[in-house]
Enzyme design. Sequence first.
Site, PDB file in Angstrom:
ATOM      1  N   GLU A 102      30.396 104.863  42.836  1.00  0.00           N
ATOM      2  CA  GLU A 102      29.722 103.611  42.534  1.00  0.00           C
ATOM      3  C   GLU A 102      28.426 103.486  43.331  1.00  0.00           C
ATOM      4  O   GLU A 102      28.350 103.913  44.485  1.00  0.00           O
ATOM      5  CB  GLU A 102      30.661 102.449  42.867  1.00  0.00           C
ATOM      6  CG  GLU A 102      31.979 102.590  42.113  1.00  0.00           C
ATOM      7  CD  GLU A 102      32.928 101.413  42.251  1.00  0.00           C
ATOM      8  OE1 GLU A 102      33.814 101.304  41.418  1.00  0.00           O
ATOM      9  OE2 GLU A 102      32.780 100.611  43.190  1.00  0.00           O
ATOM     10  N   CYS A 115      22.597 100.709  47.455  1.00  0.00           N
ATOM     11  CA  CYS A 115      23.689 101.196  48.297  1.00  0.00           C
ATOM     12  C   CYS A 115      24.249 102.463  47.645  1.00  0.00           C
ATOM     13  O   CYS A 115      24.798 102.405  46.541  1.00  0.00           O
ATOM     14  CB  CYS A 115      24.729 100.073  48.389  1.00  0.00           C
ATOM     15  SG  CYS A 115      26.088 100.469  49.455  1.00  0.00           S
ATOM     16  N   CYS A 122      36.954 109.090  50.645  1.00  0.00           N
ATOM     17  CA  CYS A 122      36.552 109.245  52.044  1.00  0.00           C
ATOM     18  C   CYS A 122      37.766 109.698  52.843  1.00  0.00           C
ATOM     19  O   CYS A 122      38.887 109.274  52.569  1.00  0.00           O
ATOM     20  CB  CYS A 122      36.040 107.915  52.592  1.00  0.00           C
ATOM     21  SG  CYS A 122      35.355 108.036  54.262  1.00  0.00           S
ATOM     22  N   CYS A 126      39.525 104.289  57.373  1.00  0.00           N
ATOM     23  CA  CYS A 126      39.400 103.055  58.158  1.00  0.00           C
ATOM     24  C   CYS A 126      40.368 102.035  57.560  1.00  0.00           C
ATOM     25  O   CYS A 126      40.489 101.924  56.344  1.00  0.00           O
ATOM     26  CB  CYS A 126      37.957 102.545  58.123  1.00  0.00           C
ATOM     27  SG  CYS A 126      36.812 103.703  58.888  1.00  0.00           S
ATOM     28  N   CYS A 129      39.178  99.432  54.737  1.00  0.00           N
ATOM     29  CA  CYS A 129      38.230  99.875  53.695  1.00  0.00           C
ATOM     30  C   CYS A 129      38.986 100.413  52.484  1.00  0.00           C
ATOM     31  O   CYS A 129      39.839 101.287  52.631  1.00  0.00           O
ATOM     32  CB  CYS A 129      37.310 100.949  54.266  1.00  0.00           C
ATOM     33  SG  CYS A 129      36.148 101.594  53.038  1.00  0.00           S
ATOM     34  N   CYS A 352      30.918  95.291  50.165  1.00  0.00           N
ATOM     35  CA  CYS A 352      31.265  96.347  51.122  1.00  0.00           C
ATOM     36  C   CYS A 352      32.767  96.591  51.119  1.00  0.00           C
ATOM     37  O   CYS A 352      33.543  95.643  51.206  1.00  0.00           O
ATOM     38  CB  CYS A 352      30.936  95.922  52.541  1.00  0.00           C
ATOM     39  SG  CYS A 352      29.240  95.681  52.867  1.00  0.00           S
TER      40      CYS A 352
END
Length: 384
Positions: A102, A115, A122, A126, A129, A352
């Site tokens: 995205e 962004c 990933c 975290c 996230c 985010c």
Amino acid sequence: MTQKAPEFSATEKVNLLGLSPIQMKDFFESIGEKSFRASQLVKWIHQYGVSSFYEMTNISKDLRDKLNNIAEVRAPKVVADHLSKDGTRKWIIQVEGGSCIETVLIPEGDRGTLCVSSQVGCSLDCSFCSTGKQGFNRDLTSAEIIGQLWIAAKAYDSLGPTQNRVITNVVMMGMGEPLMNFDNVVAAMQLMMEDNAYGLSKRRVTLSTAGVVPKLDQLADHVDVSLAISLHAANDELRNELVPINRKYPIAKLMDSAQNYIARMPDLRRKLTIEYTLIDQVNDRMEHAEELAKLLEGVPCKINLIPFNPFPLSDYQRASGNAIKRFQDYLIGEGFTTTVRTTRGEDIDAACGQLAGAVNDLTRRSQRYRDRAESVVKIMEASS
Ligand code: SAH
């Protein structure tokens, strides 16, 4: 400046979209052509948005034929394009292998911040996230990274350093950890700043990292972009929990490395951006603000507080408005420039930590978008 030479395959066409200016020169030399061709190609691709060699009118017919046989300019494919009621726009882009990433454009006055994602998924996991929750699939190629800017700029007919630039800033804050995909991210950022390509200033290109210290130590050898550190906690015990890579590279090492990075920048006014996501009752109390102020004493930085954006599968809650205000006021009182990031594009899951464009998620998510009367939804047929 050292840069890993790309391997030019004898059997597969070379995708010129992702070659940095230096790599483009290497490519032309490797096929026995003059290196000045490199800047011509970079201009055609990134300033004129041309992907067919036959439209490149200052290139001889013979060279166009030659390029057509061995090379290509191939961007990833846009599969969906969503516009939020606040103007935020999100592209879901399918990359080779079928996965989706995205890319989000956040307009704000005369600024437009893109962004950009660096990986499919990933590996850093975290705890707050949603990208981390989907696991790691693969690194994006440099063509897939710069391709996001190419696609977004083309959508507004705003390629290259034009007067009416729609995309004025790029932040590597989409899916993935940019420093875990070092070479490809560096090549793409070099193109972002290259005069013959997008010509963005180093102040307007920002790399955000959770703290891959050995790679951060190498970054200044290659680029001088702005740097944001995803800190989220000022003590190792808490940060180990929120940002597990902290167990390998604890706060003291990370802060040293980040400060060494900006110390190498020629511009004395440069500052780190410290990102701090505020999670209710986890890291949003006064003791956390005090600890943060202590850690950052004397560090040239500005602080960006990010209210936690909730997503399914997460038990965390966003810090209350009062807690955010108290946290910000304390830091301002201690002399830190402290801003709160406004949440944008919530109605299209573009905020985010909400980026999780797994391909099997697309149908469900698209259905949800359609159900939302206020958001404009434009599903595009996969072009080619
Ligand atoms: N891997 C890079 C880029 C991540 S996204 C990094 O860690 O910096 C950009 C920022 O959004 C990071 O600071 C990240 O920690 C933060 N973020 C991730 N999930 C979030 C969420 N659910 N709510 C608010 N901020 C989040």
